[in-house]
Structure formats: structure tokens, C-alpha cells
Scaffold this motif. Structure first.
Motif, PDB file in Angstrom:
ATOM      1  N   MET A   1      -8.109 -14.450   2.320  1.00 32.18           N
ATOM      2  CA  MET A   1      -7.985 -13.234   1.149  1.00 32.18           C
ATOM      3  C   MET A   1      -8.595 -13.282   0.095  1.00 32.18           C
ATOM      4  O   MET A   1      -9.407 -14.422  -0.650  1.00 32.18           O
ATOM      5  N   ASP A   2      -9.663 -11.607  -0.820  1.00 33.79           N
ATOM      6  CA  ASP A   2     -10.572 -11.819  -1.854  1.00 33.79           C
ATOM      7  C   ASP A   2      -9.386 -12.370  -2.470  1.00 33.79           C
ATOM      8  O   ASP A   2      -8.728 -11.827  -3.065  1.00 33.79           O
ATOM      9  N   ASN A   3      -9.509 -13.168  -3.398  1.00 29.38           N
ATOM     10  CA  ASN A   3      -9.185 -13.519  -4.387  1.00 29.38           C
ATOM     11  C   ASN A   3      -8.664 -12.484  -5.621  1.00 29.38           C
ATOM     12  O   ASN A   3      -7.529 -12.031  -6.413  1.00 29.38           O
ATOM     13  N   ASP A   4      -9.591 -10.983  -5.337  1.00 30.01           N
ATOM     14  CA  ASP A   4      -8.903 -10.085  -6.668  1.00 30.01           C
ATOM     15  C   ASP A   4      -7.733  -9.660  -5.706  1.00 30.01           C
ATOM     16  O   ASP A   4      -6.958  -9.013  -6.538  1.00 30.01           O
ATOM     17  N   VAL A   5      -8.223  -9.917  -4.597  1.00 30.24           N
ATOM     18  CA  VAL A   5      -6.750  -8.881  -3.818  1.00 30.24           C
ATOM     19  C   VAL A   5      -5.584  -9.590  -3.672  1.00 30.24           C
ATOM     20  O   VAL A   5      -4.426  -9.028  -4.188  1.00 30.24           O
ATOM     21  N   ILE A   6      -5.661 -10.896  -3.916  1.00 25.10           N
ATOM     22  CA  ILE A   6      -4.194 -11.558  -4.550  1.00 25.10           C
ATOM     23  C   ILE A   6      -4.152 -11.465  -5.114  1.00 25.10           C
ATOM     24  O   ILE A   6      -2.807 -11.369  -5.626  1.00 25.10           O
ATOM     25  N   ALA A   7      -4.700 -11.389  -6.174  1.00 25.23           N
ATOM     26  CA  ALA A   7      -4.206 -11.109  -7.730  1.00 25.23           C
ATOM     27  C   ALA A   7      -3.471  -9.805  -7.784  1.00 25.23           C
ATOM     28  O   ALA A   7      -2.405  -9.625  -8.755  1.00 25.23           O
ATOM     29  N   TYR A   8      -4.493  -8.307  -7.485  1.00 24.10           N
ATOM     30  CA  TYR A   8      -3.538  -7.798  -7.182  1.00 24.10           C
ATOM     31  C   TYR A   8      -2.144  -7.685  -6.386  1.00 24.10           C
ATOM     32  O   TYR A   8      -2.003  -6.275  -7.274  1.00 24.10           O
ATOM     33  N   LEU A   9      -2.312  -7.972  -5.457  1.00 29.54           N
ATOM     34  CA  LEU A   9      -0.864  -8.390  -4.809  1.00 29.54           C
ATOM     35  C   LEU A   9       0.317  -8.621  -5.902  1.00 29.54           C
ATOM     36  O   LEU A   9       1.426  -8.467  -5.797  1.00 29.54           O
ATOM     37  N   ARG A  10      -0.497  -9.318  -6.328  1.00 30.57           N
ATOM     38  CA  ARG A  10       0.578 -11.089  -7.337  1.00 30.57           C
ATOM     39  C   ARG A  10       0.985  -9.878  -8.167  1.00 30.57           C
ATOM     40  O   ARG A  10       1.948  -9.736  -8.920  1.00 30.57           O
ATOM     41  N   LYS A  11       0.681  -8.813  -8.712  1.00 30.22           N
ATOM     42  CA  LYS A  11       0.563  -7.797 -10.331  1.00 30.22           C
ATOM     43  C   LYS A  11       1.537  -6.665  -9.779  1.00 30.22           C
ATOM     44  O   LYS A  11       2.450  -5.952 -10.253  1.00 30.22           O
ATOM     45  N   PHE A  18       5.521  -5.379   1.174  1.00 30.80           N
ATOM     46  CA  PHE A  18       5.129  -4.320   1.846  1.00 30.80           C
ATOM     47  C   PHE A  18       4.031  -5.206   2.769  1.00 30.80           C
ATOM     48  O   PHE A  18       4.306  -4.660   4.411  1.00 30.80           O
ATOM     49  N   VAL A  19       2.697  -5.676   2.335  1.00 28.77           N
ATOM     50  CA  VAL A  19       2.652  -6.620   3.194  1.00 28.77           C
ATOM     51  C   VAL A  19       2.881  -7.444   3.694  1.00 28.77           C
ATOM     52  O   VAL A  19       3.033  -7.871   4.982  1.00 28.77           O
ATOM     53  N   ARG A  20       4.134  -7.932   3.338  1.00 26.38           N
ATOM     54  CA  ARG A  20       4.684  -8.787   3.635  1.00 26.38           C
ATOM     55  C   ARG A  20       4.933  -8.597   5.504  1.00 26.38           C
ATOM     56  O   ARG A  20       5.770  -9.149   6.487  1.00 26.38           O
ATOM     57  N   TYR A  21       5.601  -7.304   5.656  1.00 18.94           N
ATOM     58  CA  TYR A  21       6.740  -5.892   6.066  1.00 18.94           C
ATOM     59  C   TYR A  21       5.390  -5.824   7.186  1.00 18.94           C
ATOM     60  O   TYR A  21       6.143  -6.241   8.372  1.00 18.94           O
ATOM     61  N   HIS A  22       4.848  -5.469   6.882  1.00 19.49           N
ATOM     62  CA  HIS A  22       3.564  -5.236   7.773  1.00 19.49           C
ATOM     63  C   HIS A  22       2.183  -6.660   8.167  1.00 19.49           C
ATOM     64  O   HIS A  22       1.363  -5.858   7.179  1.00 19.49           O
ATOM     65  N   PRO A  23       2.456  -7.289   8.482  1.00 23.71           N
ATOM     66  CA  PRO A  23       1.384  -8.828   8.326  1.00 23.71           C
ATOM     67  C   PRO A  23       0.205  -8.121   8.487  1.00 23.71           C
ATOM     68  O   PRO A  23      -1.315  -8.447   9.052  1.00 23.71           O
ATOM     69  N   ILE A  24       0.183  -7.019   9.560  1.00 20.09           N
ATOM     70  CA  ILE A  24      -1.216  -6.244   9.820  1.00 20.09           C
ATOM     71  C   ILE A  24      -2.166  -6.672   9.255  1.00 20.09           C
ATOM     72  O   ILE A  24      -3.124  -6.271   9.047  1.00 20.09           O
ATOM     73  N   TRP A  25      -1.578  -6.004   7.683  1.00 25.80           N
ATOM     74  CA  TRP A  25      -2.453  -6.380   6.984  1.00 25.80           C
ATOM     75  C   TRP A  25      -3.317  -7.111   6.206  1.00 25.80           C
ATOM     76  O   TRP A  25      -4.011  -7.097   5.664  1.00 25.80           O
ATOM     77  N   TYR A  26      -2.542  -8.334   6.494  1.00 29.24           N
ATOM     78  CA  TYR A  26      -3.135  -9.503   6.197  1.00 29.24           C
ATOM     79  C   TYR A  26      -4.332  -9.683   6.840  1.00 29.24           C
ATOM     80  O   TYR A  26      -5.361  -9.986   6.053  1.00 29.24           O
ATOM     81  N   ARG A  27      -4.278  -8.766   8.218  1.00 33.09           N
ATOM     82  CA  ARG A  27      -5.839  -9.077   8.117  1.00 33.09           C
ATOM     83  C   ARG A  27      -7.068  -7.881   8.519  1.00 33.09           C
ATOM     84  O   ARG A  27      -8.167  -7.763   8.067  1.00 33.09           O
ATOM     85  N   TYR A  28      -6.195  -6.973   8.392  1.00 28.81           N
ATOM     86  CA  TYR A  28      -7.615  -5.846   7.205  1.00 28.81           C
ATOM     87  C   TYR A  28      -7.614  -5.704   6.029  1.00 28.81           C
ATOM     88  O   TYR A  28      -9.479  -5.732   5.801  1.00 28.81           O
ATOM     89  N   LEU A  29      -7.369  -6.764   5.305  1.00 28.81           N
ATOM     90  CA  LEU A  29      -7.544  -6.861   3.766  1.00 28.81           C
ATOM     91  C   LEU A  29      -8.694  -8.413   3.519  1.00 28.81           C
ATOM     92  O   LEU A  29      -9.478  -8.498   3.082  1.00 28.81           O
ATOM     93  N   MET A  30      -8.286  -9.162   4.748  1.00 30.45           N
ATOM     94  CA  MET A  30      -9.217 -10.052   4.641  1.00 30.45           C
ATOM     95  C   MET A  30     -10.671  -9.955   5.022  1.00 30.45           C
ATOM     96  O   MET A  30     -11.605 -10.135   5.125  1.00 30.45           O
ATOM     97  N   ARG A  31     -10.743  -9.233   5.863  1.00 26.62           N
ATOM     98  CA  ARG A  31     -11.421  -8.199   6.711  1.00 26.62           C
ATOM     99  C   ARG A  31     -12.277  -7.509   5.902  1.00 26.62           C
ATOM    100  O   ARG A  31     -13.461  -7.159   5.665  1.00 26.62           O
ATOM    101  N   ASP A  32     -11.772  -6.451   5.138  1.00 26.76           N
ATOM    102  CA  ASP A  32     -12.368  -5.758   4.797  1.00 26.76           C
ATOM    103  C   ASP A  32     -11.494  -5.339   3.482  1.00 26.76           C
ATOM    104  O   ASP A  32     -10.455  -4.005   2.971  1.00 26.76           O
TER     105      ASP A  32
END
Length: 77
Positions: A1-11, A18-32
């Protein structure tokens, strides 16, 4: 996953949850990573923070207060 996205999720721990409840979003965010705005919208729907959901919640609370007021009034009489 993009470092900016990871930082945003940490903030924003609510979005991370929400991403933990819906793990499909890990895939979505990694791809786009640009789908972050879509993630925010989906999380708002999930947590009931959209405007129509807030209005509905307020309306329900107001209706409950009215019911209690009527009940108190009828007990007083």
C-alpha cells in the motif's frame, strides 16, 4: 500500500477500523490509492455520518422526546 495512504489511515483511526472491517479495501487501495475519497464516502455511510442519516437520527430522537413528554403529560393528568 502507498505510504501516503498508510499515513492517512494512521491519522484517521476510524477509517483504519473501517478498512479492518472491510478487508477488500486493502486491495482497492493497493491497486489505486486514488480511491481514498471513495473510501471516505463508504465509511461515512457505514458509520451513519451522511447528512440524511444524521437527519433521520435527529428525527427519531425528537420523536422519542415528544413521546416521553406526552407520556409525562398523561401521567400528570
Amino acid at each position: 500500500m502507498d505510504n501516503d495512504v498508510i499515513a492517512y489511515l494512521r491519522k484517521n483511526p476510524e477509517l483504519a477500523e473501517f478498512v479492518r472491517y472491510h478487508p477488500i479495501w486493502y486491495r482497492y487501495l493497493m491497486r489505486d490509492p486514488g480511491r481514498l475519497t471513495e473510501l471516505k464516502k463508504e465509511a461515512k455511510k457505514f458509520y451513519g455520518k451522511t447528512f440524511p442519516q444524521k437527519v433521520n437520527t435527529f428525527s427519531n430522537q425528537l420523536q422519542m422526546v415528544r413521546m416521553f413528554a406526552e407520556m409525562a403529560k398523561s401521567m400528570k393528568d
